[in-house]
Design a protein around this motif. Sequence first.
Motif, short mmCIF file in Angstrom:
data_model
loop_
_atom_site.label_atom_id
_atom_site.label_comp_id
_atom_site.label_asym_id
_atom_site.label_seq_id
_atom_site.Cartn_x
_atom_site.Cartn_y
_atom_site.Cartn_z
N UNK A 1 -13.06 7.41 2.77
CA UNK A 1 -13.22 8.06 4.06
C UNK A 1 -11.92 8.27 4.82
N UNK A 2 -10.79 8.26 4.13
CA UNK A 2 -9.48 8.47 4.80
C UNK A 2 -9.15 9.95 4.79
N UNK A 3 -9.70 10.68 5.76
CA UNK A 3 -9.46 12.13 5.83
C UNK A 3 -7.99 12.41 6.12
N UNK A 4 -7.33 11.53 6.88
CA UNK A 4 -5.91 11.75 7.17
C UNK A 4 -5.09 11.75 5.87
N UNK A 5 -5.44 10.88 4.93
CA UNK A 5 -4.72 10.86 3.65
C UNK A 5 -5.07 12.07 2.79
N UNK A 6 -6.30 12.56 2.90
CA UNK A 6 -6.65 13.80 2.18
C UNK A 6 -5.80 14.96 2.67
N UNK A 7 -5.69 15.08 4.01
CA UNK A 7 -4.82 16.13 4.57
C UNK A 7 -3.39 15.94 4.09
N UNK A 8 -2.92 14.69 4.08
CA UNK A 8 -1.55 14.42 3.65
C UNK A 8 -1.33 14.86 2.21
N UNK A 9 -2.27 14.52 1.31
CA UNK A 9 -2.13 14.89 -0.10
C UNK A 9 -2.10 16.41 -0.27
N UNK A 10 -2.95 17.11 0.49
CA UNK A 10 -2.97 18.57 0.38
C UNK A 10 -1.64 19.16 0.87
N UNK A 11 -1.11 18.63 1.98
CA UNK A 11 0.16 19.14 2.50
C UNK A 11 1.30 18.87 1.52
N UNK A 12 1.31 17.67 0.95
CA UNK A 12 2.36 17.34 -0.03
C UNK A 12 2.27 18.25 -1.25
N UNK A 13 1.05 18.52 -1.72
CA UNK A 13 0.89 19.44 -2.86
C UNK A 13 1.41 20.83 -2.51
N UNK A 14 1.12 21.28 -1.28
CA UNK A 14 1.61 22.61 -0.87
C UNK A 14 3.13 22.64 -0.82
N UNK A 15 3.72 21.58 -0.27
CA UNK A 15 5.20 21.55 -0.17
C UNK A 15 5.83 21.49 -1.56
N UNK A 16 5.26 20.67 -2.44
CA UNK A 16 5.81 20.59 -3.80
C UNK A 16 5.65 21.92 -4.54
N UNK A 17 4.49 22.56 -4.36
CA UNK A 17 4.27 23.85 -5.02
C UNK A 17 5.26 24.89 -4.54
N UNK A 18 5.51 24.95 -3.23
CA UNK A 18 6.45 25.92 -2.70
C UNK A 18 7.88 25.61 -3.13
N UNK A 19 8.22 24.32 -3.16
CA UNK A 19 9.58 23.94 -3.57
C UNK A 19 9.85 24.32 -5.02
N UNK A 20 8.91 24.00 -5.90
CA UNK A 20 9.12 24.35 -7.31
C UNK A 20 9.10 25.86 -7.53
#
Length: 294
Positions: free
Chosen positions: A259-278
């Motif tokens: 139930x850690x929605x804040x961590x779900x948001x964090x994981x999605x943001x990190x995936x977006x940043x990594x995808x854009x960086x690569x």
Amino acid sequence: MSATKTTETAAPAEGAAGSAYQQVGVYGYSAAGPGLADRRRPRRERRWWPVVGGALIPLAVLALWWAATEFTDIPSYRLPSPADVVNAAGELASSGQLWRDVAISTQRVLQGFALGSLIGIVIGSLIGLSRTASILLSPTIGALRAVPSLAWVPLLVLYVGIFEPSKVILITIGAAFPVLTTLSIALRHVDPHLVELGRAYGLGKLSLLTTVQLPAVIPALVSGLRLALAQSWLFLVAAELLASSMGLGFLLMDSGNNGRVDRIFLAIIVLAVLGKTTDALIGLLERWLLRRWG
């Protein structure tokens, strides 16, 4: 040269601003520095515009997100505030879990992307250059390409196990098809005059491929690599959602279970940043390839 000298001698009489304006017109630069020349270009051609323009929508989304959490009654367990996500990032970073998950996910993506791209280039070259290979392979590849990523998971777990190889193989499958498809189509449309010219110089099939045909399809190849990289991140999440104890996909699943929605948001943001960086790194590779062979 005479026109240049005339402009230079007449410029001081018109004042500093006039001098700067004329030197911009003659030389393409400004005596007052590159900033003035940059300001005189259309906005879409200014060097800062792509950076600022690209940041506008993310900043607008961030502002709307903050406003929604600040001025509405949406509970934080449904929509955490940006500050909650930052706190979750700090919490995971201080424990080392965030860096571990980012490192293992990036490693898996790079391994699968490299293997998938290599397989895609080899098979795509075969299909693009050989009609026989196209007749034999295209129907099978078209059918395999339509198989959803999660459908491969039970077979990989059964035959390879639940450890690293199964995850890398799944990402490899996802990365191979975009490269294979774009490259095979592009090779069929290479200018036949270029191919005939290469043959006239005595190039064999392999030399013709590496020195004439592949350089001629670099934009299409890079487009395929970009699609393959995006697919690699998609397949990574599918691989890490099942039978995994590390990685951003595992972080998503574990946060959902707790139930850690804040961590779900964090994981999605990190995936977006990594995808854009690569993806940006692929863009740099494209520039280098076009300078080298374009």
